[in-house]
Every structure is written in structure tokens, then in C-alpha cells.
Design a protein around this motif. Structure first.
Motif, short mmCIF file in Angstrom:
data_model
loop_
_atom_site.label_atom_id
_atom_site.label_comp_id
_atom_site.label_asym_id
_atom_site.label_seq_id
_atom_site.Cartn_x
_atom_site.Cartn_y
_atom_site.Cartn_z
N SER A 1 0.83 -1.20 0.00
CA SER A 1 0.00 0.00 0.00
C SER A 1 0.87 1.25 0.00
N VAL A 2 0.24 2.37 -0.35
CA VAL A 2 0.92 3.66 -0.45
C VAL A 2 0.12 4.71 0.29
N ASP B 1 -1.39 10.58 -7.70
CA ASP B 1 -1.46 10.96 -9.11
C ASP B 1 -2.05 9.76 -9.86
N VAL B 2 -3.34 9.79 -10.10
CA VAL B 2 -4.04 8.62 -10.65
C VAL B 2 -3.57 8.31 -12.07
N ASP B 3 -3.28 9.33 -12.85
CA ASP B 3 -2.80 9.09 -14.22
C ASP B 3 -1.47 8.35 -14.20
N GLY C 1 7.90 4.85 -6.04
CA GLY C 1 9.29 5.17 -6.36
C GLY C 1 9.44 6.38 -7.26
N LYS C 2 8.35 6.75 -7.93
CA LYS C 2 8.38 7.91 -8.82
C LYS C 2 7.80 9.16 -8.16
N ARG C 3 7.42 9.05 -6.87
CA ARG C 3 6.78 10.16 -6.18
C ARG C 3 7.55 10.48 -4.91
N SER C 4 7.90 11.73 -4.70
CA SER C 4 8.76 12.10 -3.58
C SER C 4 8.07 12.02 -2.23
N ASN C 5 6.74 12.22 -2.18
CA ASN C 5 6.04 12.26 -0.89
C ASN C 5 5.27 10.98 -0.57
#
Length: 451
Positions: free
Chosen positions: A273-274, A281-283, A300-304
């Protein structure tokens, strides 16, 4: 599996039906749980309508169960065999209607549970369709596209003699999307020798599939949630929402939440889970999942974004939409939702909240939308697809969306009104949905005589 006396309904007739269910199928725990919940809900209905008493035993027994082998050849040339099923549960209101599920966990217990649930879900939509469910114990994630097409064609070869626009109209479900429905429909059409677009729903648009069918279950769950929140003088605008699952239902539910002003602060899949307080960012999530990635790959592609192996629902949220699979919210997670001040939980999947967890949510004052009402949008639009096929029509996405919103609003009203009438609590939507669905099916069964 053992049951103590507290499992048994108080009504003498319902108690005898319950004992018959246990005697006939002693090991079908999923089916037992759903039947028990239904029997507990309809006692007050039978007090007002004793003429429906004799339909209960018939209602708990499927009209027909079809089990068959599915032989197919893998890419290495080896012959493999799976089991296929179609549970045609009840056709009092119309042709059997319900999805096909491809998953290793598929067995007769799961499909009887889902088929029984589908009977009342379909009745709640107000449309003239019966209930059924089917599938096979195959894991489509392990098959190449060529293998999956051969599997679908073999599955359809046996299924073909049992379905049709006036008999049984399957659709997709877990593991079966529009591509797979198209392959099954293609083999069906090849076998019967003529064009019958109303025999399957959830088809690709080019084959007569309805606009918004992929979005319908997720959108419908959000529409139902909005009606639940309105009873609390709340809405989704500014709400923090967690959505489990990252398949079709979950992704489209996220889209509709965001379009309604909410923020999706968490999501999950079978690998973890995240948590993302600033919003998922659903897209990007859709892109990652489309490439075979996981929510961890997305994170891994999102900083927060922070990942976890536990449930997404243990973090703070205002609304929880479990859209993955059955029994994903148990007592521990339910306590976390209550403790974190969650307003509402609506089931986008079938049976994601266990009976024990539902009781904890109720006692904690969390509004609960049961799956047979909250996720009825998929079958609602499937029935609209049947109408379009019968009239050789194509409706716009805007027209389908408007009708979907109406279907979900009316399903909420039926559940709420029955909850108030028979259980004295308009917020008891689980008992209300059961009572309302039972009333419509029982009336039809009585009108048909003993069949």
C-alpha cells in the motif's frame, strides 16, 4: 466448519432454512456468511409479508449449477486443464446476470456467495434482471495474451450452450476485462452462427459495448457514497479518501473522487500500500499499473509517497472505499478506521469487509455502504448495455452517466427506506439492502408459482 446457536435466525422457518443450507453444503463458508446475513435481515419483512415465507428455501438454492473442465494448450505446447463454472442462481426477475471471474481462488463456494449476492444487487437496481456468477480457477496474470485467448475460447465453447440474451448474460469481473469478454463473445458467436450482441455485456465498444461500462462500478460506488455523506450533511469536496485496489474499479473510483473535490490519500494492490497525503497521481498510477508495475513502483516515482506492506486503511482518512477483494478489512483495520475518525466505508468490491468488521464500524458510528448496493453500478450499466443491444442503439457517455447516477440514487433510496421500515434505522443500509432486494425477488417468485 461449526456453528453455534447464536448463528441461527429467531424465526422458525428461517432457522429451518439455515439448517438446510448448512446440511447441504457444510464447507461453503463464504456462502454461509452471506445467507446468514440475508436471513437475519428479512425476519421483519416476513412478519409484514407472511405470503413470502415459502420462497426463502428456494431462494437459497441455485436454480442451476454448471461445472466443466477447460482444456487448453500453453505456448510450450503442453495441454493444461482448469475448472469452469456458471452458477445460475435466480431468474425470477429476468435472465441471469453477473460476471465471470478468473482467479486461482475461484471455486463453487466463492461463486455461490457471489451469485447469491448478485441476485439482490440486481434487484436493487430496479431493472428486470436475475442473478448469477461464473468463472474459472485460472490466474490470468501468469498467461501470455495468446494463452489467455485460447483459454477464453475453450471456456466459451462449454459456456455457449448455457447462455444467451434471453437466458443468461455474463459480463466481466476480476481477471476478465473487455478484451477477455470480446474473446469469449467471439467464440460464442462463432459457435451459434449468428450475431447476438445482447448475450454478453462489458464488450469492447467496437463490438457494441456501452460507453462508461469500464468506469461504471467505480463511478457508481462514489455516487452511492455521496448519498451516504449527504445524510451526514457532508460531501466529498475536501475529503481525504483511501481506495484499495488499483484495478478498473479502484482507478475509476479515484477519478470520480478527485472530480468531486476529494483527495485520494492512499491506495494499494496485492503487493502493498501507499500513503500520499498530498494526493495520489491517478494518471501516473494507471500508467505504472498498465506496464505491469505495482503501487511500490508508483511510489518510487513520487517524492512524498510512503509504502507499507500493511493495509492502506490504517492511516487517517474521512472515507474508505475498499475496491480490491473479499475480506480485506477485518476487525483490526475496522478499529483503526473508527479510531481515525472515518466518516463512511462503501464497498466497491464484493464482500471486502468481514461481518466482524462491519459490526465494529456500526458500533463506532461509521456509515457503511454494503456491496450489493454500493457497487451495483457495474451491473446497472450492463443492463443499460442490454437495452442498447436490443434496440441496436448507442448512447453517449453523458447519457449513460446520467442514468447511472439515477440508478445508484434509487438503489440508495430503496435500501434506506427498507432499513427504516423494517429495522427502524435509516442508516442500517446493510439490512435495508437485503430487505429491499428480497422484497422485489420474493414478489416475482410468488407471482411465478412454485418453480
Amino acid at each position: 466448519m461449526t456453528h453455534d446457536r447464536t448463528d441461527e435466525p429467531e424465526n422458525v422457518v428461517l432457522r429451518e432454512v439455515w439448517r438446510d443450507v448448512l446440511r447441504r453444503d457444510p464447507h461453503q463458508a463464504f456462502f454461509h456468511a452471506d445467507v446468514r446475513a440475508m436471513l437475519r435481515s428479512i425476519g421483519p419483512v416476513l412478519t409484514e409479508h407472511p405470503e413470502y415465507t415459502d420462497v426463502v428455501g428456494r431462494l437459497c438454492e441455485p436454480e442451476r449449477i454448471i461445472a466443466f473442465r477447460v482444456p487448453w494448450t500453453d505456448d510450450a505446447g503442453h495441454v493444461r486443464v482448469n475448472r469452469g463454472f456458471r452458477v445460475q442462481f435466480n431468474s425470477a426477475l429476468g435472465p441471469y446476470k453477473g460476471g465471470l471471474r478468473f482467479a486461482p481462488t475461484v471455486d463453487l463456494d466463492v461463486l455461490k456467495f457471489l451469485g447469491f449476492e448478485q441476485v439482490f444487487k440486481n434487484a436493487l437496481t430496479g431493472q428486470d434482471i436475475g442473478g448469477g456468477k461464473g468463472g474459472a480457477d485460472v490466474d490470468p496474470k501468469t498467461l501470455s495474451p495468446a494463452e489467455l485467448m485460447r483459454f477464453c475460447q475453450s471456456f466459451a465453447t462449454e459456456l455457449a450452450s448455457h447462455v444467451g440474451a434471453a437466458v443468461d448474460v455474463p459480463a466481466g469481473d476480476m481477471g476478465v476485462g473487455s478484451r477477455e469478454v470480446g474473446w469469449i463473445y467471439g467464440q460464442y458467436q462463432r459457435l451459434i452462427g449468428y450475431h447476438e450482441p445482447g448475450a454478453f455485456t462489458g464488450k469492447p465498444a467496437v463490438l457494441g459495448g456501452s460507453a462508461l461500462r469500464p468506469e461504471a462500478t467505480g463511478y457508481g460506488t462514489v455516487y452511492f457514497t455521496q448519498r451516504m455523506l449527504a445524510e451526514q450533511s457532508r460531501d466529498l469536496d475536501g475529503a481525504r479518501v483511501i481506495v484499495s485496489g488499483s484495478g478498473n474499479v479502484a482507478l475509476h473510483a479515484m477519478d470520480k473522487v478527485i472530480a468531486s473535490g476529494g483527495t485520494v490519500v492512499g491506495c494499494s494492490d496485492s503487493r502493498g500500500s501507499v500513503a500520499e497525503p498530498d494526493g495520489v497521481d491517478v494518471d501516473l498510477l494507471r500508467e505504472v499499473k498498465g506496464q505491469g508495475g505495482s503501487v511500490a513502483d508508483y511510489a518510487g516515482k513520487r517524492s512524498n509517497a510512503q509504502t507499507s506492506e500493511g493495509s492502506a486503511f490504517t492511516q487517517e482518512c474521512d472515507v474508505a472505499l475498499p475496491c480490491a477483494t473479499q475480506n480485506e478489512i477485518g476487525p483490526e483495520v475496522a478499529r483503526a478506521l473508527v479510531g481515525n475518525g472515518c466518516w463512511a466505508v462503501a464497498e466497491g468490491a464484493n464482500g471486502p469487509v468481514t461481518p466482524e468488521a462491519r459490526e465494529i464500524l456500526r458500533e463506532g458510528g461509521v456509515a457503511f455502504g454494503p456491496g450489493k448496493a454500493a457497487n451495483a453500478g457495474g451491473v446497472g450499466v450492463s443492463a443499460l448495455e442490454m437495452q442498447q443491444a436490443a434496440g441496436r442503439e448507442r448512447w453517449s457517455a453523458e447519457e449513460v452517466d446520467e442514468r447511472l447516477a439515477t440508478i445508484m440514487s434509487e438503489a440508495y433510496d430503496r435500501a434506506r427506506d427498507a432499513a427504516e421500515r423494517y429495522h427502524g434505522d435509516p442508516t442500517d443500509l446493510e439490512n435495508g439492502a437485503n430487505a429491499a432486494g428480497f422484497l422485489r425477488v420474493a414478489e416475482a417468485m410468488t407471482a411465478l408459482g412454485v418453480v
